[in-house]
Design an enzyme around this catalytic site. Sequence first.
Site, PDB file in Angstrom:
ATOM      1  N   ARG A 157       1.264  -4.657   3.868  1.00 40.84           N
ATOM      2  CA  ARG A 157      -0.060  -4.294   4.412  1.00 40.84           C
ATOM      3  C   ARG A 157      -0.799  -5.540   4.877  1.00 40.84           C
ATOM      4  O   ARG A 157      -1.498  -5.527   5.895  1.00 40.84           O
ATOM      5  CB  ARG A 157      -0.878  -3.528   3.375  1.00 40.84           C
ATOM      6  CG  ARG A 157      -0.282  -2.155   3.043  1.00 40.84           C
ATOM      7  CD  ARG A 157      -1.175  -1.362   2.117  1.00 40.84           C
ATOM      8  NE  ARG A 157      -2.309  -0.805   2.820  1.00 40.84           N
ATOM      9  CZ  ARG A 157      -2.337   0.402   3.376  1.00 40.84           C
ATOM     10  NH1 ARG A 157      -1.273   1.172   3.330  1.00 40.84           N
ATOM     11  NH2 ARG A 157      -3.411   0.836   3.992  1.00 40.84           N
ATOM     12  N   HIS A 210     -13.403  -2.393  -3.017  1.00 42.40           N
ATOM     13  CA  HIS A 210     -12.046  -2.212  -3.543  1.00 42.40           C
ATOM     14  C   HIS A 210     -11.179  -3.460  -3.349  1.00 42.40           C
ATOM     15  O   HIS A 210      -9.956  -3.367  -3.377  1.00 42.40           O
ATOM     16  CB  HIS A 210     -11.379  -0.995  -2.892  1.00 42.40           C
ATOM     17  CG  HIS A 210     -11.963   0.317  -3.333  1.00 42.40           C
ATOM     18  ND1 HIS A 210     -11.677   1.514  -2.720  1.00 42.40           N
ATOM     19  CD2 HIS A 210     -12.813   0.619  -4.346  1.00 42.40           C
ATOM     20  CE1 HIS A 210     -12.341   2.497  -3.332  1.00 42.40           C
ATOM     21  NE2 HIS A 210     -13.044   1.971  -4.308  1.00 42.40           N
ATOM     22  N   CYS A 269      -4.849 -22.995 -11.563  1.00 49.50           N
ATOM     23  CA  CYS A 269      -4.265 -23.449 -12.844  1.00 49.50           C
ATOM     24  C   CYS A 269      -2.789 -23.822 -12.732  1.00 49.50           C
ATOM     25  O   CYS A 269      -2.207 -24.314 -13.701  1.00 49.50           O
ATOM     26  CB  CYS A 269      -4.471 -22.386 -13.927  1.00 49.50           C
ATOM     27  SG  CYS A 269      -3.392 -20.937 -13.744  1.00 49.50           S
ATOM     28  N   GLY A 296     -15.669   7.736   7.926  1.00 45.73           N
ATOM     29  CA  GLY A 296     -14.215   7.635   7.805  1.00 45.73           C
ATOM     30  C   GLY A 296     -13.686   7.611   6.388  1.00 45.73           C
ATOM     31  O   GLY A 296     -12.747   6.884   6.090  1.00 45.73           O
TER      32      GLY A 296
HETATM   33  N1  APR Z   1     -12.293   8.506  12.780  1.00 48.95           N
HETATM   34  C1  APR Z   1     -13.006   8.940  11.726  1.00 48.95           C
HETATM   35  N2  APR Z   1     -12.458   9.410  10.597  1.00 48.95           N
HETATM   36  C2  APR Z   1     -11.107   9.421  10.538  1.00 48.95           C
HETATM   37  C3  APR Z   1     -10.291   8.996  11.599  1.00 48.95           C
HETATM   38  C4  APR Z   1     -10.946   8.530  12.774  1.00 48.95           C
HETATM   39  N3  APR Z   1     -10.272   8.094  13.833  1.00 48.95           N
HETATM   40  N4  APR Z   1      -8.997   9.164  11.231  1.00 48.95           N
HETATM   41  C5  APR Z   1      -9.001   9.670   9.997  1.00 48.95           C
HETATM   42  N5  APR Z   1     -10.269   9.844   9.572  1.00 48.95           N
HETATM   43  C6  APR Z   1     -10.763  10.375   8.294  1.00 48.95           C
HETATM   44  C7  APR Z   1      -9.869  11.426   7.676  1.00 48.95           C
HETATM   45  O1  APR Z   1     -10.241  12.702   8.169  1.00 48.95           O
HETATM   46  C8  APR Z   1     -10.167  11.261   6.195  1.00 48.95           C
HETATM   47  O2  APR Z   1     -11.235  12.098   5.794  1.00 48.95           O
HETATM   48  O3  APR Z   1     -10.780   9.310   7.385  1.00 48.95           O
HETATM   49  C9  APR Z   1     -10.617   9.801   6.074  1.00 48.95           C
HETATM   50  C10 APR Z   1      -9.627   8.897   5.359  1.00 48.95           C
HETATM   51  O4  APR Z   1      -9.516   9.305   4.038  1.00 48.95           O
HETATM   52  P1  APR Z   1      -8.562   8.545   2.994  1.00 48.95           P
HETATM   53  O5  APR Z   1      -7.226   8.330   3.603  1.00 48.95           O
HETATM   54  O6  APR Z   1      -8.637   9.310   1.724  1.00 48.95           O
HETATM   55  O7  APR Z   1      -9.230   7.106   2.846  1.00 48.95           O
HETATM   56  P2  APR Z   1     -10.467   6.657   1.955  1.00 48.95           P
HETATM   57  O8  APR Z   1     -11.472   7.739   1.842  1.00 48.95           O
HETATM   58  O9  APR Z   1     -10.908   5.345   2.480  1.00 48.95           O
HETATM   59  O10 APR Z   1      -9.778   6.436   0.547  1.00 48.95           O
HETATM   60  C11 APR Z   1     -10.561   5.960  -0.512  1.00 48.95           C
HETATM   61  O11 APR Z   1      -8.662   5.731  -1.927  1.00 48.95           O
HETATM   62  O12 APR Z   1      -6.453   5.083  -2.251  1.00 48.95           O
HETATM   63  C12 APR Z   1      -7.766   4.748  -2.407  1.00 48.95           C
HETATM   64  O13 APR Z   1      -8.592   2.599  -2.743  1.00 48.95           O
HETATM   65  C13 APR Z   1      -8.108   3.457  -1.735  1.00 48.95           C
HETATM   66  O14 APR Z   1     -10.151   2.776  -0.659  1.00 48.95           O
HETATM   67  C14 APR Z   1      -9.196   3.821  -0.776  1.00 48.95           C
HETATM   68  C15 APR Z   1      -9.779   5.066  -1.414  1.00 48.95           C
END
Ligand code: APR
Length: 234
Positions: free
Chosen positions: A60, A110, A140, A177
């Site tokens: 990543r 995070h 260290c 997002g």
């Molecule tokens: N524009 C806006 N939203 C989007 C887009 C886009 N182009 N593409 C995807 N999404 C939305 C999806 O619909 C979804 O609701 O973004 C969201 C992503 O959700 P997750 O994959 O669950 O990511 P996130 O909410 O950041 O996850 C939270 O989970 O695994 C842990 O620590 C990790 O920080 C992360 C946390």
Amino acid sequence: MHDKPGNIVILTGAGISAESGVATFRGPDGLWEGHRVEDVATPEAFARDPRLVQNFYDQRRAALAGVEPNAAHLALARLDREWSGDLLLVTQNVDDLHERAGSRRLLHMHGELRRAFCLSCDERQDSPATLIEGATCAACGASEALRPDIVWFGEMPYHMERIEEALSGADLFVSIGTSGAVYPAAGFVRVAAAHGARTLELNLDPSEGTSFFDEARHGPAGTLVPQWVDSLLG
Ligand code: APR
């Protein structure tokens, strides 16, 4: 509720980086070589199979070199520059696209892919490109003691005190997002609302917490975020 927001708190998640080509966690591409994120993002996973976890984050981190901030990151950076009131951008993302776009008032709750910390002395430091072969701690000198500076499931997110303080003084809370599946971030909307903030969701689909927002707009962040910033800055 306040008509003209002075203090803005913005929460972002993986969806804001999706149009840059960074995979989200829970979308259709949300698996990594068949592993659920929970299987690589826990202290237990690291104890069980450190090479698997180091490899996941090494890949990543390497992928950051091939991605660029998109219109949503750039719009938030513009808002940071031009907004004279208080503003805090809290990101759940471990990529560096907000800072590369120019955001300054930014907290990574995070952790960050580009940072590491030493399990021997606890010192945080810039991460070498890869950790899998056992990098040496710059503080260290311990070998094979660096882990990614990432908050895993079951660990305490960073900066919670500053975030809670900002939420309690916010006039406007905007969530961009994020699926609303992971706490405490998923609860920020209710904390902000309880203190009188107006709340707005900008997400591709309705998040799990969409009903908690005063307003929700659904579509790609690269379109919705610049529109929202333009309307705010006039
Ligand atoms: N524009 C806006 N939203 C989007 C887009 C886009 N182009 N593409 C995807 N999404 C939305 C999806 O619909 C979804 O609701 O973004 C969201 C992503 O959700 P997750 O994959 O669950 O990511 P996130 O909410 O950041 O996850 C939270 O989970 O695994 C842990 O620590 C990790 O920080 C992360 C946390």
